[in-house]
Write a protein that holds these residues in place. Sequence first.
Motif, PDB file in Angstrom:
ATOM      1  N   LEU A   1      78.097  59.200  48.456  1.00 53.58           N
ATOM      2  CA  LEU A   1      78.634  58.922  49.939  1.00 53.58           C
ATOM      3  C   LEU A   1      78.340  60.314  50.813  1.00 53.58           C
ATOM      4  O   LEU A   1      77.588  60.486  52.020  1.00 53.58           O
ATOM      5  N   PHE A   2      78.768  61.521  50.273  1.00 51.97           N
ATOM      6  CA  PHE A   2      78.408  62.717  50.885  1.00 51.97           C
ATOM      7  C   PHE A   2      76.981  63.250  50.766  1.00 51.97           C
ATOM      8  O   PHE A   2      76.500  64.160  51.569  1.00 51.97           O
TER       9      PHE A   2
ATOM     10  N   ASP B   1      71.409  63.231  54.045  1.00 46.97           N
ATOM     11  CA  ASP B   1      71.640  64.514  54.250  1.00 46.97           C
ATOM     12  C   ASP B   1      72.917  65.063  54.759  1.00 46.97           C
ATOM     13  O   ASP B   1      73.145  66.127  55.447  1.00 46.97           O
ATOM     14  N   GLY B   2      73.815  64.372  54.130  1.00 42.86           N
ATOM     15  CA  GLY B   2      75.231  64.646  54.398  1.00 42.86           C
ATOM     16  C   GLY B   2      75.701  64.318  55.791  1.00 42.86           C
ATOM     17  O   GLY B   2      76.713  64.841  56.533  1.00 42.86           O
ATOM     18  N   VAL B   3      75.046  63.055  56.451  1.00 45.23           N
ATOM     19  CA  VAL B   3      75.438  62.512  57.851  1.00 45.23           C
ATOM     20  C   VAL B   3      76.972  62.067  57.659  1.00 45.23           C
ATOM     21  O   VAL B   3      77.666  62.092  58.856  1.00 45.23           O
ATOM     22  N   PHE B   4      77.507  61.870  56.661  1.00 44.47           N
ATOM     23  CA  PHE B   4      78.807  61.234  56.756  1.00 44.47           C
ATOM     24  C   PHE B   4      79.584  62.372  57.118  1.00 44.47           C
ATOM     25  O   PHE B   4      80.802  61.920  57.939  1.00 44.47           O
ATOM     26  N   LEU B   5      79.445  63.423  56.807  1.00 47.74           N
ATOM     27  CA  LEU B   5      80.422  64.527  57.397  1.00 47.74           C
ATOM     28  C   LEU B   5      80.431  64.674  59.101  1.00 47.74           C
ATOM     29  O   LEU B   5      81.482  64.931  59.606  1.00 47.74           O
ATOM     30  N   THR B   6      78.819  64.461  59.453  1.00 48.44           N
ATOM     31  CA  THR B   6      78.945  64.320  60.834  1.00 48.44           C
ATOM     32  C   THR B   6      79.624  63.245  61.554  1.00 48.44           C
ATOM     33  O   THR B   6      80.392  63.097  62.494  1.00 48.44           O
TER      34      THR B   6
ATOM     35  N   SER C   1      73.267  56.531  68.090  1.00 55.05           N
ATOM     36  CA  SER C   1      73.089  57.527  67.372  1.00 55.05           C
ATOM     37  C   SER C   1      73.763  58.407  66.464  1.00 55.05           C
ATOM     38  O   SER C   1      74.925  58.173  66.588  1.00 55.05           O
ATOM     39  N   ASP C   2      73.438  58.971  65.441  1.00 58.89           N
ATOM     40  CA  ASP C   2      74.288  59.672  64.444  1.00 58.89           C
ATOM     41  C   ASP C   2      74.991  60.554  64.943  1.00 58.89           C
ATOM     42  O   ASP C   2      76.294  60.961  64.436  1.00 58.89           O
ATOM     43  N   SER C   3      74.420  61.291  66.038  1.00 54.53           N
ATOM     44  CA  SER C   3      75.675  62.246  66.711  1.00 54.53           C
ATOM     45  C   SER C   3      76.885  61.885  67.361  1.00 54.53           C
ATOM     46  O   SER C   3      77.399  62.639  67.618  1.00 54.53           O
ATOM     47  N   VAL C   4      76.793  60.314  67.465  1.00 51.68           N
ATOM     48  CA  VAL C   4      77.830  59.660  68.136  1.00 51.68           C
ATOM     49  C   VAL C   4      78.803  59.074  67.226  1.00 51.68           C
ATOM     50  O   VAL C   4      79.941  58.628  67.485  1.00 51.68           O
ATOM     51  N   LYS C   5      78.133  58.355  66.325  1.00 54.32           N
ATOM     52  CA  LYS C   5      78.630  57.293  65.449  1.00 54.32           C
ATOM     53  C   LYS C   5      80.139  57.879  64.799  1.00 54.32           C
ATOM     54  O   LYS C   5      79.970  58.958  64.501  1.00 54.32           O
ATOM     55  N   THR C   6      80.955  57.018  64.319  1.00 51.96           N
ATOM     56  CA  THR C   6      82.333  57.099  64.065  1.00 51.96           C
ATOM     57  C   THR C   6      82.089  56.898  62.675  1.00 51.96           C
ATOM     58  O   THR C   6      81.242  56.319  62.013  1.00 51.96           O
ATOM     59  N   ILE C   7      83.414  57.372  61.988  1.00 52.71           N
ATOM     60  CA  ILE C   7      83.143  57.140  60.524  1.00 52.71           C
ATOM     61  C   ILE C   7      83.129  55.427  59.950  1.00 52.71           C
ATOM     62  O   ILE C   7      82.484  55.143  59.101  1.00 52.71           O
ATOM     63  N   GLN C   8      83.660  54.718  60.812  1.00 49.73           N
ATOM     64  CA  GLN C   8      83.803  53.364  60.358  1.00 49.73           C
ATOM     65  C   GLN C   8      82.469  52.694  60.618  1.00 49.73           C
ATOM     66  O   GLN C   8      81.935  51.872  59.710  1.00 49.73           O
ATOM     67  N   VAL C   9      81.649  52.925  61.712  1.00 50.05           N
ATOM     68  CA  VAL C   9      80.462  52.649  61.794  1.00 50.05           C
ATOM     69  C   VAL C   9      79.542  53.108  60.692  1.00 50.05           C
ATOM     70  O   VAL C   9      78.693  52.211  60.291  1.00 50.05           O
TER      71      VAL C   9
END
Length: 282
Positions: free
Chosen positions: A63-64, A68-73, A224-232
Amino acid sequence: MTKKFPHTGKRLLGSILLTIMIVVFLFPIYWNLITALKPSTELLDYPPQLFPFHPTFEQLQKLFAAGDGVFLTYCKNTLIMSISTIVLVVLLSIYCAYGLAILPFKGSRLFFLLVLSVFMIPFQSLLVPLYDQLTKMRLFNTKLGIILIYSTFFLPFCVFMLKNSFSQLPIALRESAKIDGASDRFILWNIYVPLSIPSIISCIVYLFIETWNDFVLSFVFSSSDSVKTIQVGIMNFGKQRFQSDWGIINAGTLVSIIPTILLFLFLQKYYLQGLTTGAIKE
């Protein structure tokens, strides 16, 4: 005449029913936990196992490490939007509720009814016009745009809660402070707000749970990944062409529910008290 159960029998029956309800409600969380701790080779075992034979953090590592660690984003985006919505909505609700409860004006009751009428409108029916409006305002796929949408939908509930809470406080508190020369701003922040902390905390918990767990609004208004939330993000990780990666989905779900559980455990006393006081009609 019907024969009544003895007092101990009723207590035993109540305890059994309560135990069944607890198991029903907690089993999905338990299943999520053990699935997140299973290795990939055990995820699709049939019949399914109630205990992982070889518990591992493999799914959490995947997951993490994914993207490249986008889940933290995704976590950071969700936290920023949740906190921003809480601050904005609570501040607006405090001022609005104080005005409606303590400083009524001509048409204030009609205004309050209009605020409450937002509850009657399903937000799904507004997705298309909101999408069009955010696009025209150049706020689509921005954190600010989603924060404004959250605030619009969740503000009426908090105004309702705090107005009822302020209305239950003795009006003599304000009159006494006025005699001493205090301004309404001083009275609000030094008398009414401290005495309404349980209701304010109830609003904070409600807002955090709603924004942190939101899927539909963040899915529609982010790309985009810079705006998406954890559920998405969890949905995106689980999508594959022919099957879903249940390990990474459950690992993401496990991480996402931890903040809400901890928040409720620490604030449940004030949350329940706030719901009780804020829900009483005038």
